[in-house]
Write a protein that holds these residues in place. Structure first.
Motif, mmCIF file in Angstrom:
data_model
loop_
_atom_site.group_PDB
_atom_site.id
_atom_site.type_symbol
_atom_site.label_atom_id
_atom_site.label_comp_id
_atom_site.label_asym_id
_atom_site.label_seq_id
_atom_site.Cartn_x
_atom_site.Cartn_y
_atom_site.Cartn_z
ATOM 1 N N TYR A 257 0.835 -1.199 0.000
ATOM 2 C CA TYR A 257 0.000 0.000 0.000
ATOM 3 C C TYR A 257 0.879 1.262 0.000
ATOM 4 C CZ TYR A 257 -2.991 3.646 2.032
ATOM 5 O OH TYR A 257 -3.648 4.825 2.297
ATOM 6 N N LEU A 258 2.043 1.156 0.663
ATOM 7 C CA LEU A 258 2.994 2.276 0.691
ATOM 8 C C LEU A 258 3.839 2.319 -0.579
ATOM 9 C CD1 LEU A 258 4.235 2.115 4.416
ATOM 10 C CD2 LEU A 258 2.523 3.648 3.432
ATOM 11 N N GLU A 259 3.494 1.467 -1.567
ATOM 12 C CA GLU A 259 4.163 1.404 -2.867
ATOM 13 C C GLU A 259 5.612 0.947 -2.747
ATOM 14 O OE1 GLU A 259 3.610 5.142 -4.817
ATOM 15 O OE2 GLU A 259 1.460 4.821 -5.111
ATOM 16 N N ILE A 260 5.841 0.026 -1.809
ATOM 17 C CA ILE A 260 7.139 -0.636 -1.689
ATOM 18 C C ILE A 260 7.074 -1.876 -2.570
ATOM 19 C CG2 ILE A 260 8.765 -1.736 -0.101
ATOM 20 C CD1 ILE A 260 7.422 -0.068 2.152
ATOM 21 N N ASP A 261 8.098 -2.107 -3.405
ATOM 22 C CA ASP A 261 8.016 -3.220 -4.357
ATOM 23 C C ASP A 261 7.968 -4.560 -3.625
ATOM 24 O OD1 ASP A 261 10.870 -4.684 -4.572
ATOM 25 O OD2 ASP A 261 11.182 -2.546 -4.203
ATOM 26 N N PRO A 262 7.374 -5.608 -4.246
ATOM 27 C CA PRO A 262 7.138 -6.890 -3.577
ATOM 28 C C PRO A 262 8.384 -7.533 -2.987
ATOM 29 C CG PRO A 262 5.871 -6.781 -5.599
ATOM 30 C CD PRO A 262 6.743 -5.566 -5.578
ATOM 31 N N MET A 263 9.509 -7.554 -3.711
ATOM 32 C CA MET A 263 10.712 -8.207 -3.184
ATOM 33 C C MET A 263 11.246 -7.469 -1.966
ATOM 34 S SD MET A 263 12.756 -10.709 -3.267
ATOM 35 C CE MET A 263 12.526 -11.532 -4.836
ATOM 36 N N THR A 264 11.255 -6.148 -2.002
ATOM 37 C CA THR A 264 11.697 -5.362 -0.844
ATOM 38 C C THR A 264 10.753 -5.579 0.330
ATOM 39 O OG1 THR A 264 12.592 -3.679 -2.344
ATOM 40 C CG2 THR A 264 12.310 -3.052 -0.038
ATOM 41 N N SER A 265 9.456 -5.693 0.049
ATOM 42 C CA SER A 265 8.477 -5.950 1.108
ATOM 43 C C SER A 265 8.742 -7.282 1.783
ATOM 44 C CB SER A 265 7.062 -5.950 0.528
ATOM 45 O OG SER A 265 6.741 -4.710 -0.042
ATOM 46 N N SER A 266 9.118 -8.300 0.994
ATOM 47 C CA SER A 266 9.361 -9.621 1.566
ATOM 48 C C SER A 266 10.529 -9.611 2.545
ATOM 49 C CB SER A 266 9.621 -10.636 0.450
ATOM 50 O OG SER A 266 10.882 -10.420 -0.169
#
Length: 427
Positions: A257-266
């Motif tokens: 939701y904060l527009e952090i990319d999926p890999m960085t979010s993981s």
């Protein structure tokens, strides 16, 4: 002829406090990593499933909701499986079933099939595992029990650390279907680890009879269900673990939701897990020390956790969310190691298997609705941060409910003091 409980063989022994017990801890470490770790990383599948099936967040959270409901069935069937196949046999059978079901879920044509094959059935297997993990380790340790459990639970943290970026890589490369297929293959390795659960006959074991299994199990369950303290522990467990899971289940969606990319979010989950490994071992070692009041420690950490969860409302960037998750990981180290002791204290060591079973069953039935309900609240309001407010509220309720446990403990200590000064013939 009715099925009977087989008598234990071999001379009974005391808790070994080590030896093969450390091999069992290692085996459980691996199994916990591949089961708990993958379930915590499930939110990585939310976005791909929402995109393919055109569903909302409230609906896709039924993947984890069905997982929790499946755990209820697993918890309830655990004593019968252990009585029939033993800890080792039950764990190996469940490993094959879980891995196969997750793999087949990659073929799911509609969401409900995915929820069943990747959620409910693996959840049922996790319910059995979730009891066997603790019971097997506790049979080998007494004085070092919480330390051994803490080391075991670092497996789930390490599993999340490794599986979060690995699953995201699989999803990016092969899609969510390929990710599920490979996750199922990894889960099959639990069968190898479970083969190391060597049976042990303890002096504290109840003398087993030739009565039918169903009658013996029903008698044990009935004994626990009339203990008031047990029901208080059940209510607390529902609140505390629902609060913990609500935070983790919505952590990745909030990062996206904060527009952090999926890999960085993981990697947020990975770092969360690194910290969790150390906090669980540290609190496990602390809990084994004399003079430590576990209930007061739980109250303090749960209130801190509530504050941390609620403060997500003010987090609006990656650094803030990462720092918040690290703090959350530290304070929740107690609930993964010390609730075992609380349950054991409420029902007694000889009834621990059924105690864990019933706590897990009741929690899973009611807790399976928690995440989907919060998801529907988020969909209705459009405010994702409300999920963390709900998590904070549940943790606060759990901390408040510990007060009767302290009062019961004081009352028991006073009774012991009075009885100690009264001659035996007058008691």
């Amino acid at each position: 002829m009715p099925e009977t409980v087989h008598k234990n063989r071999g001379e009974p022994v005391d808790h070994p406090e080590g030896g093969w017990g450390w091999v069992v801890v290692g085996a459980t470490f691996v199994s916990a990593g591949l089961t708990y770790g993958s379930s915590i990383a499930y939110p990585l599948f939310f976005l791909p499933l929402m995109q393919e099936f055109d569903i909302g967040l409230g609906e896709v959270t039924w993947l984890t909701g069905s997982y929790e409901f499946g755990k209820a069935i697993g918890y309830l069937s655990t004593p019968a499986l252990i009585a029939k196949f033993g800890h080792r046999g039950a764990a190996m059978i469940i490993s094959f079933l879980s891995g196969l079901s997750i793999s087949v879920s990659s073929l799911g044509p509609i969401p409900i099939v995915v929820y069943l094959l990747a959620g409910a059935i693996p959840g049922m297997c996790m319910g059995v595992f979730g009891t066997i993990f603790y019971v097997v380790v506790m049979r080998y340790f007494s004085k070092k029990r919480l330390l051994a459990i803490g080391l075991t639970q670092t497996g789930s943290a390490l599993g999340t650390l490794a599986l979060s970026p690995l699953l995201q890589y699989f999803i990016d490369l092969y899609g969510w279907r390929g990710g599920m297929l490979l996750l199922g293959g990894l889960t099959l390795n639990c069968a190898v680890a479970s083969s190391l659960y060597r049976p042990i006959h303890l002096k504290t074991d109840k003398e087993q009879t030739e009565e039918p299994v169903c009658r013996t199990l029903f008698s044990s369950a009935k004994t626990i269900l009339v203990i008031p303290k047990f029901w208080l522990v059940v209510i607390i467990s529902i609140a505390v673990f629902s609060g913990w899971r609500a935070y983790l289940r919505f952590l990745i969606p909030y990062a996206q939701y904060l527009e952090i990319d999926p890999m960085t979010s993981s990697f947020i989950l990975s770092i969360y897990s690194i910290v969790s490994m150390f906090s669980r071992v540290a609190f496990g070692a602390l809990g084994d020390r004399k003079g430590i009041n576990i209930v007061w420690l739980l109250i303090a950490t749960e209130l801190l956790t509530a504050l941390i969860s609620g403060s997500v409302w003010f987090v609006d960037d990656y650094a803030g969310l990462l720092g918040n998750s690290i703090a959350h990981s530290v304070t929740t180290g107690t609930i993964h190691t010390m609730y075992v002791s609380v349950i054991c204290d409420a029902v007694g060591e000889n009834n621990f298997t059924w105690g864990m079973t019933l706590v897990g069953f009741i929690y899973s039935v009611l807790g399976s609705w928690t995440i989907p309900l919060i998801g529907m609240l988020v969909d209705a309001t459009g405010e994702l941060r409300l999920a963390f407010i709900a998590s904070s509220s549940l943790m606060t309720v759990a901390a408040a409910l510990h007060t009767p446990l302290i009062q019961l403990k004081h009352r028991l200590e006073e009774t012991k003091k009075v009885n100690k000064g009264v001659p035996n013939q007058l008691r």
